[in-house]
Write a protein that holds these residues in place. Structure first.
Motif, PDB file in Angstrom:
ATOM      1  N   SER A 134      13.413  -0.546   7.862  1.00 43.43           N
ATOM      2  CA  SER A 134      13.735   0.836   8.949  1.00 43.43           C
ATOM      3  C   SER A 134      13.659   1.798   7.981  1.00 43.43           C
ATOM      4  O   SER A 134      12.892   2.804   8.497  1.00 43.43           O
ATOM      5  CB  SER A 134      15.514   0.386   8.709  1.00 43.43           C
ATOM      6  N   GLN A 135      13.561   1.834   6.561  1.00 44.73           N
ATOM      7  CA  GLN A 135      13.260   3.221   5.967  1.00 44.73           C
ATOM      8  C   GLN A 135      11.662   3.422   6.082  1.00 44.73           C
ATOM      9  O   GLN A 135      11.262   4.710   6.621  1.00 44.73           O
ATOM     10  CB  GLN A 135      13.515   2.871   4.527  1.00 44.73           C
ATOM     11  N   LEU A 136      10.872   2.424   5.806  1.00 47.44           N
ATOM     12  CA  LEU A 136       9.465   2.583   5.996  1.00 47.44           C
ATOM     13  C   LEU A 136       9.155   2.739   7.288  1.00 47.44           C
ATOM     14  O   LEU A 136       8.023   3.333   7.520  1.00 47.44           O
ATOM     15  CB  LEU A 136       8.851   1.313   5.253  1.00 47.44           C
ATOM     16  N   SER A 137       9.851   2.460   8.400  1.00 49.88           N
ATOM     17  CA  SER A 137       9.484   2.602   9.847  1.00 49.88           C
ATOM     18  C   SER A 137       9.514   3.825  10.053  1.00 49.88           C
ATOM     19  O   SER A 137       8.490   4.317  10.627  1.00 49.88           O
ATOM     20  CB  SER A 137      10.412   1.667  10.521  1.00 49.88           C
ATOM     21  N   GLU A 138      10.452   4.681   9.701  1.00 54.26           N
ATOM     22  CA  GLU A 138      10.869   5.887   9.669  1.00 54.26           C
ATOM     23  C   GLU A 138       9.749   6.742   9.235  1.00 54.26           C
ATOM     24  O   GLU A 138       8.998   7.594   9.609  1.00 54.26           O
ATOM     25  CB  GLU A 138      12.013   6.431   9.219  1.00 54.26           C
ATOM     26  N   ALA A 139       9.642   6.500   7.502  1.00 49.42           N
ATOM     27  CA  ALA A 139       8.630   7.189   6.847  1.00 49.42           C
ATOM     28  C   ALA A 139       7.086   7.193   7.313  1.00 49.42           C
ATOM     29  O   ALA A 139       6.375   8.049   7.445  1.00 49.42           O
ATOM     30  CB  ALA A 139       8.876   6.806   5.509  1.00 49.42           C
ATOM     31  N   ILE A 140       6.666   5.626   7.416  1.00 47.58           N
ATOM     32  CA  ILE A 140       5.104   5.769   7.416  1.00 47.58           C
ATOM     33  C   ILE A 140       4.880   4.805   8.658  1.00 47.58           C
ATOM     34  O   ILE A 140       3.794   4.448   9.009  1.00 47.58           O
ATOM     35  CB  ILE A 140       4.608   5.146   6.291  1.00 47.58           C
ATOM     36  N   GLY A 141       6.085   4.529   9.345  1.00 48.89           N
ATOM     37  CA  GLY A 141       5.637   3.565  10.814  1.00 48.89           C
ATOM     38  C   GLY A 141       5.365   1.989  10.665  1.00 48.89           C
ATOM     39  O   GLY A 141       4.684   1.568  11.225  1.00 48.89           O
TER      40      GLY A 141
ATOM     41  N   VAL B 155       3.892   9.650   1.892  1.00 47.94           N
ATOM     42  CA  VAL B 155       3.941   8.606   0.698  1.00 47.94           C
ATOM     43  C   VAL B 155       4.533   9.504  -0.647  1.00 47.94           C
ATOM     44  O   VAL B 155       5.150   8.915  -1.431  1.00 47.94           O
ATOM     45  CB  VAL B 155       2.502   7.876   0.546  1.00 47.94           C
ATOM     46  N   SER B 156       3.868  10.443  -0.741  1.00 47.46           N
ATOM     47  CA  SER B 156       4.145  11.433  -2.054  1.00 47.46           C
ATOM     48  C   SER B 156       5.643  11.502  -2.021  1.00 47.46           C
ATOM     49  O   SER B 156       6.265  11.466  -3.018  1.00 47.46           O
ATOM     50  CB  SER B 156       3.636  12.719  -1.994  1.00 47.46           C
ATOM     51  N   ALA B 157       6.168  11.745  -0.832  1.00 48.12           N
ATOM     52  CA  ALA B 157       7.708  11.916  -0.825  1.00 48.12           C
ATOM     53  C   ALA B 157       8.589  10.814  -1.164  1.00 48.12           C
ATOM     54  O   ALA B 157       9.354  10.798  -2.101  1.00 48.12           O
ATOM     55  CB  ALA B 157       8.342  12.292   0.746  1.00 48.12           C
ATOM     56  N   LEU B 158       7.969   9.402  -0.661  1.00 50.57           N
ATOM     57  CA  LEU B 158       8.587   8.345  -1.062  1.00 50.57           C
ATOM     58  C   LEU B 158       8.445   8.204  -2.506  1.00 50.57           C
ATOM     59  O   LEU B 158       9.304   7.448  -3.473  1.00 50.57           O
ATOM     60  CB  LEU B 158       7.751   7.120  -0.374  1.00 50.57           C
ATOM     61  N   LEU B 159       7.217   8.422  -3.027  1.00 46.61           N
ATOM     62  CA  LEU B 159       6.983   8.430  -4.692  1.00 46.61           C
ATOM     63  C   LEU B 159       7.782   9.208  -5.539  1.00 46.61           C
ATOM     64  O   LEU B 159       7.791   8.929  -6.646  1.00 46.61           O
ATOM     65  CB  LEU B 159       5.463   8.632  -4.617  1.00 46.61           C
ATOM     66  N   ARG B 160       8.279  10.485  -4.975  1.00 41.97           N
ATOM     67  CA  ARG B 160       8.917  11.368  -5.926  1.00 41.97           C
ATOM     68  C   ARG B 160      10.501  10.687  -5.947  1.00 41.97           C
ATOM     69  O   ARG B 160      11.248  10.535  -4.860  1.00 41.97           O
ATOM     70  CB  ARG B 160       8.851  12.606  -5.746  1.00 41.97           C
ATOM     71  N   PRO B 161      10.857  10.633  -7.093  1.00 43.93           N
ATOM     72  CA  PRO B 161      12.105   9.682  -7.437  1.00 43.93           C
ATOM     73  C   PRO B 161      13.325  10.305  -6.813  1.00 43.93           C
ATOM     74  O   PRO B 161      14.310   9.426  -6.465  1.00 43.93           O
ATOM     75  CB  PRO B 161      12.147   9.481  -8.823  1.00 43.93           C
TER      76      PRO B 161
END
Lengths: 131, 131
Positions: A33-40, B99-105
DNA sequence: GAAGGTTCCTTGCATTGCAAGGTACCATTT
DNA sequence: AAATGGTACCTTGCAATGCAAGGAACCTTC
């Protein structure tokens, strides 16, 4: 998310999963769910991915009862996973900055220490005869 | 380039090729050389890619004699190619920043306008019994 | 004429993201 | 109690595609 992002998503998924798990343990459905929102990312993708990561020793698993469905299979980053995250994060950053460099139009691509091959081709005057 | 970058390279190649061609027309072998240095692309990759891009109307081609080998097949961005570059560049930037947003803790992932589902899972005390 | 760089190309392999489908648990509604 | 719908797990088959390996042709240098 527009479907033309499809081409970018390949391969970074593992990194994104690790990033998610670095924040907190989580389970497949929620990661998806999280990654679906974030990067599809699609849900069908997560389970094979997680199995692969477990086989590779990146994550370990444990079950927790769910208040609203089947038991959740939580994933936790192993030590290997954490060091892999660090490595891949670095790799991603260098890759992304290489792409960004390509993307910026100017030709200031000779930072200190450049290899200095005879790499300057100077297309000068190429006669076109394309269809 | 380390072989563990392999996973990142997927799909962005077309964008990189377009970026290279936006600077100047070029031919397969040279594009491959540039992208091999920049992001580790293999030579075997370029020709199918270029054919695909030509078929899709992204590039057009013309031949130029080479002083040091067989004639070079130059590629030139079409108008479609230029607009595609613009679009994909935007897509890349938004993907990379996701992705960068995901990457920052930190967990400051609730920018204005967040969807506010009951998305807070709070793993509280998950009992581990993994192997 | 052997060697090696340039330049084009192809085939086969392996990876892998996704859509679609399936099962099961749980709560609410009818 | 049957139906619905959300949660949560999973699998199968497809299609895309990057790469390694190989091959052929052109050219220069030894």
């Amino acid at each position: 998310m527009e479907p033309n992002l499809v081409q970018f998503k390949k391969g970074v998924l593992e990194l994104c999963v690790m990033a998610v798990l670095a924040r907190a343990d989580s389970y497949g459905y929620d990661i998806a769910s999280q990654l679906s929102e974030a990067i599809g990312m699609g849900e069908g993708t997560i389970y094979p991915l997680m199995r692969r990561m477990q086989k590779d020793g990146i994550v370990s698993t444990y079950f927790v009862e769910s208040p609203s469905g089947p038991p959740r299979k939580y994933y936790s980053l192993t030590d290997l996973g954490r060091s892999s995250l660090t490595a891949q994060r670095t790799a991603w950053e260098s890759f992304a900055s290489a792409v960004s460099a390509l993307l910026r139009p100017a030709s200031d691509d000779a930072p200190p220490g450049a290899s200095s091959d005879q790499k300057t081709i100077t297309v000068s005057k190429a006669v076109r005869n394309d269809a």
